[in-house]
Design an enzyme around this catalytic site. Sequence first.
Site, PDB file in Angstrom:
ATOM      1  N   ASP A  22      11.546  13.198  42.310  1.00 44.98           N
ATOM      2  CA  ASP A  22      10.212  12.602  42.143  1.00 44.98           C
ATOM      3  C   ASP A  22       9.689  12.852  40.736  1.00 44.98           C
ATOM      4  O   ASP A  22       9.021  13.844  40.497  1.00 44.98           O
ATOM      5  CB  ASP A  22       9.259  13.191  43.178  1.00 44.98           C
ATOM      6  CG  ASP A  22       7.912  12.510  43.196  1.00 44.98           C
ATOM      7  OD1 ASP A  22       7.784  11.432  42.588  1.00 44.98           O
ATOM      8  OD2 ASP A  22       6.974  13.052  43.809  1.00 44.98           O
TER       9      ASP A  22
ATOM     10  N   ASP B 237       5.799  12.674  34.570  1.00 42.51           N
ATOM     11  CA  ASP B 237       5.065  13.889  34.904  1.00 42.51           C
ATOM     12  C   ASP B 237       5.488  14.384  36.276  1.00 42.51           C
ATOM     13  O   ASP B 237       5.930  13.614  37.138  1.00 42.51           O
ATOM     14  CB  ASP B 237       3.556  13.676  34.833  1.00 42.51           C
ATOM     15  CG  ASP B 237       3.040  12.670  35.853  1.00 42.51           C
ATOM     16  OD1 ASP B 237       3.665  11.610  36.000  1.00 42.51           O
ATOM     17  OD2 ASP B 237       2.009  12.952  36.503  1.00 42.51           O
TER      18      ASP B 237
ATOM     19  N   GLU C 189       0.829  10.225  36.916  1.00 48.05           N
ATOM     20  CA  GLU C 189       0.940   9.737  38.293  1.00 48.05           C
ATOM     21  C   GLU C 189       0.635  10.841  39.295  1.00 48.05           C
ATOM     22  O   GLU C 189       0.030  10.596  40.338  1.00 48.05           O
ATOM     23  CB  GLU C 189       2.344   9.177  38.544  1.00 48.05           C
ATOM     24  CG  GLU C 189       2.447   8.274  39.760  1.00 48.05           C
ATOM     25  CD  GLU C 189       2.698   9.017  41.074  1.00 48.05           C
ATOM     26  OE1 GLU C 189       2.527   8.411  42.145  1.00 48.05           O
ATOM     27  OE2 GLU C 189       3.078  10.215  41.034  1.00 48.05           O
ATOM     28  N   GLU C 190       1.049  12.064  38.975  1.00 45.77           N
ATOM     29  CA  GLU C 190       0.835  13.182  39.892  1.00 45.77           C
ATOM     30  C   GLU C 190      -0.564  13.773  39.757  1.00 45.77           C
ATOM     31  O   GLU C 190      -0.937  14.646  40.529  1.00 45.77           O
ATOM     32  CB  GLU C 190       1.881  14.279  39.637  1.00 45.77           C
ATOM     33  CG  GLU C 190       3.329  13.854  39.845  1.00 45.77           C
ATOM     34  CD  GLU C 190       3.689  13.626  41.300  1.00 45.77           C
ATOM     35  OE1 GLU C 190       2.782  13.662  42.160  1.00 45.77           O
ATOM     36  OE2 GLU C 190       4.878  13.403  41.584  1.00 45.77           O
TER      37      GLU C 190
ATOM     38  N   HIS D 153       8.498  17.822  45.587  1.00 43.04           N
ATOM     39  CA  HIS D 153       7.363  18.751  45.519  1.00 43.04           C
ATOM     40  C   HIS D 153       7.697  20.120  46.112  1.00 43.04           C
ATOM     41  O   HIS D 153       6.823  20.993  46.157  1.00 43.04           O
ATOM     42  CB  HIS D 153       6.115  18.179  46.199  1.00 43.04           C
ATOM     43  CG  HIS D 153       5.543  16.987  45.509  1.00 43.04           C
ATOM     44  ND1 HIS D 153       4.220  16.619  45.645  1.00 43.04           N
ATOM     45  CD2 HIS D 153       6.086  16.067  44.677  1.00 43.04           C
ATOM     46  CE1 HIS D 153       3.986  15.533  44.933  1.00 43.04           C
ATOM     47  NE2 HIS D 153       5.117  15.177  44.336  1.00 43.04           N
TER      48      HIS D 153
ATOM     49  N   HIS E  54       7.176   7.484  36.497  1.00 46.20           N
ATOM     50  CA  HIS E  54       6.421   8.545  35.821  1.00 46.20           C
ATOM     51  C   HIS E  54       7.340   9.706  35.481  1.00 46.20           C
ATOM     52  O   HIS E  54       8.245  10.048  36.250  1.00 46.20           O
ATOM     53  CB  HIS E  54       5.255   9.035  36.689  1.00 46.20           C
ATOM     54  CG  HIS E  54       5.652   9.612  38.014  1.00 46.20           C
ATOM     55  ND1 HIS E  54       5.840  10.962  38.208  1.00 46.20           N
ATOM     56  CD2 HIS E  54       5.898   9.033  39.218  1.00 46.20           C
ATOM     57  CE1 HIS E  54       6.181  11.180  39.478  1.00 46.20           C
ATOM     58  NE2 HIS E  54       6.221  10.031  40.110  1.00 46.20           N
TER      59      HIS E  54
ATOM     60  N   GLU F 262      10.263   5.267  42.788  1.00 47.23           N
ATOM     61  CA  GLU F 262       9.852   6.416  43.602  1.00 47.23           C
ATOM     62  C   GLU F 262      10.902   6.718  44.679  1.00 47.23           C
ATOM     63  O   GLU F 262      11.641   5.827  45.113  1.00 47.23           O
ATOM     64  CB  GLU F 262       8.504   6.138  44.267  1.00 47.23           C
ATOM     65  CG  GLU F 262       7.317   6.090  43.320  1.00 47.23           C
ATOM     66  CD  GLU F 262       6.855   7.468  42.880  1.00 47.23           C
ATOM     67  OE1 GLU F 262       7.507   8.477  43.223  1.00 47.23           O
ATOM     68  OE2 GLU F 262       5.831   7.532  42.177  1.00 47.23           O
TER      69      GLU F 262
END
Length: 395
Positions: free
Chosen positions: A107, A76, A141-142, A368, A74, A170
Amino acid sequence: MTLPTDPAQNLASLIRCRSVTPVEGGALTALEAMLRPLGARVDRPVFSEEGEADVENLYARIGKDGPHLMFAGHTDVVPPGDEDAWTHPPFAAEIAGGEMFGRGAVDMKGGIACFVAALARHLEVSGTPKGSVSFLITGDEEGPSVNGSVKLLEWAAARGERWDAALVGEPTNVETLGDMVKIGRRGSLSGRITLFGRQGHVAYPHLADNPSRGLVALLEALMEPAFDQGTADFPPTNLEITTIDVGNPSVNVIPARATAAFNVRFNDTWSVETLQAEIHNRLDRAAAENRLRPGRTEPVSFELEWRDRPSPVFLTRDDKLVATLAASIEAVTGRKPQLSTTGGTSDARFIKDYCPVIEFGLVGQTMHMVDEKVPLSDLETLTRIYQRFLENWFS
């Protein structure tokens, strides 16, 4: 024509795109620009769902024949939070101390950047692969994961796409690149319990019915006894209470209603259906026992609502896929990776319905977080692992 063989350059191009879910932010355009020189056929379908934002996705394929390997991920990212708290701007891809800073560095724009570089190097050395490589990349995805991989897989399969194996990029490693490969994921099940009582004055409890008392008893029933002791491939099932709310700011009023939300991460002892039945049984028994409600004879009145989309547990048992990746990691790093099913859910939960899938990417320690970052040396190492994996897979 210059091929995208430099993972750091690829990653910088992606980080500079402000692709916070569900905004594409230019990230898929940047990725498409990397894939076109590799001979990829690229599609950018947009999916919609009532009540959700439209999301753009990308599917690209190089080659026509089998075996067919999918790389999934992903572009995003989660919001950066307070940008002033970052040492380096979250969408600038600045390098300091041998590390690249930016939201998505690990990520998982970093994983995408490395796989693109690995494939470019593989094509330089070996030419067109003896089979096909596809990219299944979402921008959802997030977020709620409604207009992303689940629909992109359906869309591609309806067009005749079939895959022999999939690798998700990932950030799977805990401390050091090469220490962990994810070969499965626990299931995830979320629910909300609502109890109904009767509002009243705390000095006159006999005139009211406090739902908080019943809620405590029901939550105890969910927490004890343990659901299981774990299995050979998975840790014990774990339930966490995530919210408790009575909607009552006053200290001298008994509330009329109480709610609690919970999430269960479960192993292969359970299916979604059997776990739901177990939770229902526990709550029904606790409601009938009527603990913590002196003077009350009627059962606790409650409602149970299942939330979100449940994710079933899965385990990949494809020996060739797992062994090929593990051998590639050991050849480059000297480490034997742990084959793990720990951690949260990922889009692998959708892919496993189409082909065997495993996950391996960067080290996830800063994902994150403020100042998310990746060592440039890790980008090069992961690229070399992916390249070795491609060589071994198509040999």
